[in-house]
Design a protein around this motif. Structure first.
Motif, mmCIF file in Angstrom:
data_model
loop_
_atom_site.group_PDB
_atom_site.id
_atom_site.type_symbol
_atom_site.label_atom_id
_atom_site.label_comp_id
_atom_site.label_asym_id
_atom_site.label_seq_id
_atom_site.Cartn_x
_atom_site.Cartn_y
_atom_site.Cartn_z
ATOM 1 N N ARG A 723 1.134 -1.298 -0.195
ATOM 2 C CA ARG A 723 0.081 -0.327 -0.214
ATOM 3 C C ARG A 723 0.512 1.280 -0.204
ATOM 4 O O ARG A 723 1.690 1.430 0.550
ATOM 5 N N VAL A 724 -0.072 1.970 -0.405
ATOM 6 C CA VAL A 724 0.884 3.954 0.063
ATOM 7 C C VAL A 724 0.459 3.808 1.244
ATOM 8 O O VAL A 724 -0.922 3.958 1.402
ATOM 9 N N SER A 725 1.174 4.117 1.796
ATOM 10 C CA SER A 725 1.074 4.897 2.773
ATOM 11 C C SER A 725 0.665 6.137 3.409
ATOM 12 O O SER A 725 0.475 6.587 4.665
ATOM 13 N N SER A 726 1.014 7.035 2.298
ATOM 14 C CA SER A 726 0.750 8.616 2.109
ATOM 15 C C SER A 726 0.943 9.217 0.828
ATOM 16 O O SER A 726 1.353 8.510 0.038
ATOM 17 N N ASP A 727 0.454 10.033 1.083
ATOM 18 C CA ASP A 727 -0.161 10.757 -0.729
ATOM 19 C C ASP A 727 1.311 11.431 -0.598
ATOM 20 O O ASP A 727 2.282 11.864 -0.347
ATOM 21 N N THR A 728 1.250 10.380 -2.405
ATOM 22 C CA THR A 728 3.011 10.403 -2.788
ATOM 23 C C THR A 728 2.443 11.703 -4.000
ATOM 24 O O THR A 728 3.483 12.665 -4.981
ATOM 25 N N SER A 729 1.090 11.915 -4.824
ATOM 26 C CA SER A 729 0.928 12.500 -5.843
ATOM 27 C C SER A 729 -0.485 12.954 -5.748
ATOM 28 O O SER A 729 -1.314 12.503 -4.787
ATOM 29 N N PRO A 730 -0.821 13.659 -6.388
ATOM 30 C CA PRO A 730 -2.289 14.448 -6.734
ATOM 31 C C PRO A 730 -3.128 13.247 -6.437
ATOM 32 O O PRO A 730 -4.481 12.751 -6.122
ATOM 33 N N THR A 731 -2.730 11.900 -8.033
ATOM 34 C CA THR A 731 -3.684 10.833 -7.757
ATOM 35 C C THR A 731 -3.397 9.237 -6.313
ATOM 36 O O THR A 731 -4.127 8.724 -6.461
ATOM 37 N N ILE A 732 -2.044 9.412 -6.635
ATOM 38 C CA ILE A 732 -1.400 7.639 -6.142
ATOM 39 C C ILE A 732 -1.719 8.748 -4.364
ATOM 40 O O ILE A 732 -0.346 9.421 -3.744
ATOM 41 N N ARG A 733 -2.762 8.242 -3.745
ATOM 42 C CA ARG A 733 -2.723 8.986 -2.607
ATOM 43 C C ARG A 733 -3.370 7.561 -1.534
ATOM 44 O O ARG A 733 -2.985 6.265 -1.971
ATOM 45 N N ARG A 734 -2.546 7.563 -0.380
ATOM 46 C CA ARG A 734 -2.951 6.778 1.131
ATOM 47 C C ARG A 734 -3.793 5.768 0.202
ATOM 48 O O ARG A 734 -5.025 5.965 0.313
ATOM 49 N N GLY A 735 -3.769 4.361 1.013
ATOM 50 C CA GLY A 735 -4.750 3.366 1.185
ATOM 51 C C GLY A 735 -4.064 3.494 -0.768
ATOM 52 O O GLY A 735 -4.702 2.235 -0.225
ATOM 53 N N ASN A 736 -3.515 3.234 -1.523
ATOM 54 C CA ASN A 736 -3.354 2.995 -3.360
ATOM 55 C C ASN A 736 -3.122 1.587 -2.720
ATOM 56 O O ASN A 736 -1.790 1.638 -2.350
ATOM 57 N N ARG A 737 -3.308 0.773 -3.826
ATOM 58 C CA ARG A 737 -2.397 -0.669 -4.185
ATOM 59 C C ARG A 737 -1.398 -0.121 -4.630
ATOM 60 O O ARG A 737 -1.336 0.385 -5.682
ATOM 61 N N ILE A 738 0.169 -0.981 -4.515
ATOM 62 C CA ILE A 738 1.052 -0.683 -5.265
ATOM 63 C C ILE A 738 0.801 -1.349 -6.070
ATOM 64 O O ILE A 738 0.506 -2.882 -6.880
ATOM 65 N N GLN A 739 1.242 -0.927 -8.059
ATOM 66 C CA GLN A 739 1.530 -1.240 -9.294
ATOM 67 C C GLN A 739 1.917 -2.465 -9.313
ATOM 68 O O GLN A 739 2.693 -2.904 -8.513
ATOM 69 N N LEU A 740 1.055 -3.444 -10.081
ATOM 70 C CA LEU A 740 1.123 -4.163 -10.417
ATOM 71 C C LEU A 740 1.388 -5.601 -9.635
ATOM 72 O O LEU A 740 1.514 -6.613 -9.594
ATOM 73 N N VAL A 741 0.968 -5.839 -7.750
ATOM 74 C CA VAL A 741 1.170 -6.084 -7.374
ATOM 75 C C VAL A 741 -0.331 -7.388 -6.518
ATOM 76 O O VAL A 741 -0.791 -5.799 -6.056
ATOM 77 N N PRO A 742 0.207 -8.103 -6.433
ATOM 78 C CA PRO A 742 -1.755 -8.978 -6.344
ATOM 79 C C PRO A 742 -1.467 -9.489 -4.627
ATOM 80 O O PRO A 742 -0.737 -9.521 -4.997
ATOM 81 N N PHE A 743 -2.821 -9.184 -4.292
ATOM 82 C CA PHE A 743 -2.781 -9.881 -3.288
ATOM 83 C C PHE A 743 -2.242 -11.228 -2.688
ATOM 84 O O PHE A 743 -2.025 -11.817 -1.480
ATOM 85 N N HIS A 744 -3.142 -12.514 -4.126
ATOM 86 C CA HIS A 744 -2.456 -13.631 -3.573
ATOM 87 C C HIS A 744 -1.301 -14.178 -5.029
ATOM 88 O O HIS A 744 -2.681 -13.903 -6.279
ATOM 89 N N GLN A 745 -1.121 -14.660 -5.007
ATOM 90 C CA GLN A 745 -0.378 -15.585 -5.887
ATOM 91 C C GLN A 745 -0.172 -16.579 -5.148
ATOM 92 O O GLN A 745 0.643 -17.495 -4.319
ATOM 93 N N VAL A 746 0.183 -18.277 -6.413
ATOM 94 C CA VAL A 746 -0.233 -19.231 -6.190
ATOM 95 C C VAL A 746 0.896 -20.194 -7.389
ATOM 96 O O VAL A 746 0.371 -19.861 -8.296
#
Length: 838
Positions: A723-746
Motif C-alpha cells: 500500500r501507499v501509506s502517504s500521499d505521493t501525488s494528487p492521484t497516488i493517495r494513501r491507501g492505494n495499492r502499489i502497481q502490479l502487486v496482487p494480493f494472492h499469488q499461487v
C-alpha cells in the motif's frame, strides 16, 4: 528490418558460433591427446596408481557425490546425537582445513530416481595405467557446483549468494529461492521473467518492452540484478543459456549487495569450468518459428587447468503481430589450480540481443476528458475485437538492442589457519538502445476514448550506454572465542560506473509529438522524425526537455558480519555495511555539472533458534538505501541533487524445516516500510517533497524438493498487501495499492518419473487482480495458467522433451508499464527440444 537481412544476420551468427565451437573442441581434444601421450609411467608404478585412483563414477548423473569428512567439520549435529533424527543432505560450508575441534559427519543425500545410467568404461587391465586417473583425482566430482551446494533436481541445500560463504538455506535468516539448472531445462525457460513467475512474492513489470524488470515484495526495480555477485544493472533482457542457477533473495540485502535492494534481488550464478567432462548440445523449435541452439562443452585439460565453453543462438517471431527477436552469446571460462590452496577462475561473455520493442495496448477510457479513468471508476485493457496479438507500435521503428561484454576474474585462497579469502574483479561494457512507438500523449494519455474512435500515439528513442568496473575482496574467518564459535565475514567493494544517457522525442508527420489514430487500426506504418528537445527550444506540443547526461558514480564500501554460534541451537548474527556514493553528472543540454555524495550505514541483525538440526526459527531486522538519483542514476537535477536517499526497513519472522533430506519448507511474515519517496512539489516544478512512504506486509511460504524418489514438487504461495501509506501525488493517495502487486499469488510445479525413460511435468500459476499503476485507475484481472511437459530419456546420449505453456490457451493480461502500456500474456505455446550428451 527485412526478413532477408535478418536471415543473413542469423546465418553469420550461426557461422561464428560453429567456428568457435569447432575451435574449442579441437583445442580440448588436442589437450586430452597430449595428456595421454605424456602418461607412460613404468608398469609397476602404473599398477600402484591404479590401485589408489578413484574408480569411475557409476551413479546416475543426478546423484550428489558423497564428500569425505575432514577435521574441519562443524560441531556434532542433533542428527548424530539423536538416533531417530532424519539425516540432512551433505553441505560443504567452506571451513578451514584445520579447525579447533573435530566433529562427526553429516550424510549426503542420494537420489534413487530410476534414470538410465550412462555406459561405464571397462576397468583398466592389470599392469596398464589409467591415463585419466591423475586428472580425475585432481578434479573430483565432489568439487562441482551441484555437489558444493547439495543440488539435486529442483532442490538446492545451500548457497553462497546471501552470505558470501556456502551456507545451508535453513541457516539463512531470510527467504531465498534457488532456481536450479534442471528446473530451467525442464521448462525450456530462457528469460528471468519466465522462471520468476514460479517464485512467490515476485511480480513482473513490463519494462517498456525492452528489459527485465521485477517487483519483489512490492518494490519495483530494473537494477537489482546481479551476476556471480556483481551488479548487472543496465536495462536489457538476460538469457539463461550459461546459468547454473538463479537465486531470488527477498528483503533488504545491503550487507552483501549494497544499495537499492529494498524488496529483494536476483542473482545469476554462471557455469564454471570444474574439470568434469561435459559435451552437450540442444536444438529447439516450436511456436512462432522459434529456432534455438545451445552448446555446453568442457573438461579438464590437465591436472591444473580446466576449460568450459557455452554458446547460444536463437531466432524467433513472437505471438504479437510483427514481433521478432534474435540473440546469441558465447561464454568461455577457465579454471587454474595454482596449488592446493589457491584457485584462479576467468570468464568472458559476449551477448547480443535485438528484438521488437513492444509497450503493449492502451486502456479503454471511461471519460472523454482527462482523466480517462479514476480509482473509483477504473478502466480495463483494450484489445481491438478481442485480438491480443494486435501491435500498437511500428514494425520498422520499434526496436530494443543490447550488446554486452563482460570479463570476470576470481582468486580464491585458503590460508589454512581458519582464514579464507576471495578477490573478484568485474568489467562490463553495455551498449543499449531502444526505440518505441506506443499509446501515449494526448488528452487521455493514450487511452482509447469511450466511443472507441481514437487514441493517441507517442514516440521516443533512448541510448543508455554504460561501463561497470567492480572489485570485491571478501575474507571469511572461522574460529572460537572460548566456547563460542564465530564465522566472521568482512570485506570491501570498490566500483566505478560511468555512462551516457541520451533521449530524443519522436515527431509525427503533423509536426507534433502525438498523432490521433483509429484504435482498430493499431499498427503505425508512417515516418517519425526523432528530435532532441533542448530546454527552451521545444517542438510544438512538447513541454519537457529530453535527457542528455554524462555521469560517473564512484563507490567505496566495507562490511562485516559475525555469525555467532552460542550453542548448537542458538545463533546470533550482527552485521553492518558502510557505503560512500560519489556521483557527478554533467547535463549536456545546459553544460551544468552537479555532484552529490552520500554516506550510508546499513545494519542487519538476526536471531536463529534451532530446536533440532532440521528446523530453524528466525527473526531478522534489515535496512537498505536507494540514493536520490534512483535505480539507474543516469542524471542529477536541481531537484534530485538535494534529496536524501530512500530508506527501506524490514522486520521478519520466519520458519524453515527439512522434513526429509531433499525437501525444504519455508514460511515468513514480514513488514517492510519504504520512506523518503519523492513527492513532486506542486508549487515548485522540478523539485520534490520527501513525504511519500509505502508499507508492504505479507506472508510467503514455499515447499520445494523431492516428495519421494520419483516426484519433485515446488509449491509456493504469497499474500502481499502493498500500500501507499502517504500521499505521493494528487492521484497516488494513501491507501492505494502499489502497481502490479496482487494480493494472492499461487504457483505449483510437479515432475514425476514414470519409468526409466518417461517423465512428465505439470505446473499452475495463479495471480489475483492488480492495477497497472499506483493510482489504481486501470484494473488488470487475475488469471490462472497451466503448463506441462513430457520427457523421454531415449538412451545415455539422447533426450527429447515437449513443453506446452498455457495449455488451455487462456487469454490474460500479464503485466504493464503504465496505464496505457498493457501487455497480454502469451497464448498456447509449444517448444520441442532435443538434447545430445556425448
Amino acid at each position: 528490418m527485412t526478413k532477408k537481412v535478418r536471415s543473413h544476420r542469423r546465418m553469420k551468427a550461426v557461422t561464428k558460433l560453429a567456428l568457435l565451437s569447432v575451435s574449442y573442441l579441437a583445442l580440448a581434444a588436442a589437450g586430452a591427446s597430449e595428456v595421454r601421450a605424456q602418461a607412460s609411467p613404468p608398469a609397476e608404478q602404473g599398477a600402484t596408481q591404479s590401485d589408489e585412483s578413484p574408480s569411475p563414477p557409476s551413479a546416475p548423473a543426478q546423484d550428489v557425490p558423497t564428500t569425505q569428512p575432514d577435521a574441519s567439520s562443524s560441531p556434532a549435529t542433533p542428527a548424530q546425537q539423536q538416533p531417530n533424527a532424519d539425516p540432512l543432505p551433505q553441505v560443504t560450508v567452506e571451513p578451514p582445513r584445520r579447525r579447533p575441534r573435530a566433529t562427526s559427519t553429516v550424510q549426503t543425500a542420494q537420489v534413487s530416481t530410476p534414470l538410465p545410467s550412462p555406459p561405464q568404461p571397462d576397468p583398466p587391465q592389470s599392469g596398464a595405467p589409467d591415463p585419466s586417473a591423475a586428472i580425475q583425482a585432481a578434479w573430483p566430482a565432489s568439487g562441482t557446483q551441484d555437489a558444493r551446494t547439495g543440488t539435486v533436481g529442483i532442490y538446492a541445500n545451500s548457497t553462497a549468494v546471501a552470505t558470501k560463504v556456502n551456507t545451508p538455506l535453513i541457516d539463512i535468516p531470510q527467504p531465498l529461492s534457488v532456481v536450479t539448472r534442471e528446473f530451467i531445462n525442464d521448462n525450456s525457460f530462457q528469460n528471468l521473467t519466465d522462471i520468476t513467475r514460479y517464485v512467490p512474492g515476485v511480480d513482473i513489470h513490463q519494462g517498456e518492452g525492452n528489459r527485465d524488470e521485477l517487483i519483489i515484495r512490492g518494490v519495483d526495480s530494473s537494477a537489482n540484478f546481479y551476476v556471480n555477485g556483481f551488479r548487472d544493472d543496465v536495462q536489457y533482457f538476460r538469457d539463461l543459456y550459461n546459468a547454473q542457477s538463479v537465486e531470488v533473495l527477498k528483503g533488504p540485502s545491503a550487507i552483501t549487495f549494497g544499495r537499492a535492494s529494498g524488496g529483494g534481488l536476483v542473482n545469476r550464478t554462471l557455469k564454471e569450468a570444474d574439470g568434469q567432462r561435459i559435451y552437450e548440445a540442444t536444438a529447439q523449435t516450436g511456436s512462432y518459428y522459434d529456432k534455438r541452439f545451445t552448446l555446453d562443452a568442457g573438461q579438464a585439460v590437465n591436472e591444473t587447468v580446466a576449460a568450459r565453453f557455452n554458446a547460444m543462438y536463437e531466432g524467433s517471431d513472437t505471438f504479437r503481430q510483427f514481433g521478432w527477436l534474435e540473440r546469441y552469446g558465447v561464454n568461455p571460462t577457465m579454471t587454474f589450480k595454482v596449488d592446493d590452496t589457491t584457485t584462479v577462475r576467468f570468464s568472458y561473455e559476449y551477448f547480443h540481443d535485438v528484438r521488437t520493442a513492444d509497450r503493449g495496448n492502451p486502456s479503454q477510457g471511461r471519460s472523454s476528458v482527462p482523466p480517462a479513468s479514476t480509482s473509483l471508476y477504473p478502466a480495463f485493457p483494450f484489445a481491438p475485437n478481442g485480438d491480443l496479438t494486435a501491435f500498437y507500435g511500428s514494425p520498422s521503428l520499434n526496436r530494443a538492442q543490447a550488446t554486452v561484454q563482460t570479463t570476470m576474474a576470481f582468486i580464491d585462497h585458503d590460508f589454512e589457519n581458519g582464514l579464507t579469502a576471495k578477490n573478484g574483479t568485474y568489467f562490463a561494457d553495455f551498449k543499449k538502445f531502444y526505440q518505441n512507438v506506443y499509446p501515449g500523449n494526448g488528452a487521455l494519455s493514450g487511452a482509447v476514448n469511450p466511443t472507441d474512435t481514437l487514441f493517441n500515439r507517442a514516440a521516443y528513442n533512448h541510448m543508455t550506454n554504460r561501463q561497470n568496473t567492480f572489485n570485491d575482496t571478501d575474507f571469511i574467518y572461522k574460529g572460537f572465542t572460548g566456547p563460542v564459535f564465530h564465522t566472521v565475514g568482512f570485506g570491501t567493494e570498490l566500483g566505478r560506473q560511468a555512462g551516457i544517457d541520451v533521449r530524443n522525442t519522436g515527431l509525427f508527420p503533423n509536426g507534433t509529438a502525438t498523432e490521433a489514430d483509429n484504435p482498430f487500426m493499431p499498427t503505425y506504418f508512417g515516418p517519425i522524425n526523432f528530435v532532441h528537445q533542448y530546454p527552451g527550444f521545444f517542438s510544438p506540443g512538447v513541454t519537457t526537455a529530453d535527457s542528455n547526461s554524462q555521469y560517473q558514480l564512484d563507490l567505496q564500501s566495507a562490511y562485516v558480519r559475525d555469525t555467532i554460534e552460542i550453542t548448537r541451537w542458538l545463533q546470533l548474527i550482527a552485521a553492518v555495511r558502510v557505503d560512500r556514493f560519489d556521483e557527478t553528472a554533467l547535463d549536456l543540454n545546459t553544460r551544468t555539472r552537479r555532484n552529490r555524495v552520500d554516506k550510508l550505514v546499513s545494519p542487519a541483525d538476526a536471531v536463529i533458534f534451532k530446536p533440532v538440526e532440521n528446523i530453524s526459527i528466525y527473526y531478522s531486522y534489515m535496512v537498505s538505501y536507494l540514493p536520490a538519483s534512483g535505480d539507474q542514476f543516469s542524471a542529477l537535477t536541481d531537484g534530485t541533487v538535494i534529496l536524501e536517499p530512500q530508506k527501506f526497513v524490514q522486520r521478519e519472522i520466519g520458519f524453515k524445516w527439512n522434513p526429509q533430506p531433499r525437501l525444504l519448507y519455508t514460511a515468513a511474515v514480514y513488514d517492510l516500510i519504504r520512506t523518503n519517496v519523492p513527492l513532486p512539489d506542486p508549487n515548485n516544478p522540478g523539485f520534490f517533497i520527501l513525504s511519500g512512504s509505502n508499507r508492504i506486509r505479507g506472508f510467503e511460504t514455499e515447499l520445494k524438493g523431492f516428495i519421494n524418489d520419483r516426484w519433485q514438487s515446488w509449491l509456493g504461495y504469497a499474500y502481499t498487501d502493498a500500500r501507499v501509506s502517504s500521499d505521493t501525488s494528487p492521484t497516488i493517495r494513501r491507501g492505494n495499492r502499489i502497481q502490479l502487486v496482487p494480493f494472492h499469488q499461487v504457483s505449483w510445479w510437479n515432475k514425476y518419473q514414470i519409468d526409466p525413460v518417461w517423465s512428465a511435468s505439470l505446473g499452475a500459476i495463479y495471480f489475483s487482480d492488480s492495477y497497472a499503476s499506483s493510482d489504481d485507475s486501470v484494473y488488470l484481472p487475475g488469471f490462472l495458467r497451466f503448463d506441462a511437459g513430457v520427457f523421454a530419456q531415449i538412451d545415455a546420449t539422447w533426450k527429447a522433451q515437449l513443453n506446452i505453456e498455457n495449455i488451455f490457451n487462456k487469454g490474460y493480461w500479464a503485466s504493464a508499464d503504465a496505464n496505457n502500456n498493457l501487455s497480454p500474456g502469451q497464448p498456447r505455446t509449444y517448444r520441442l527440444k532435443v538434447t545430445a550428451k556425448l
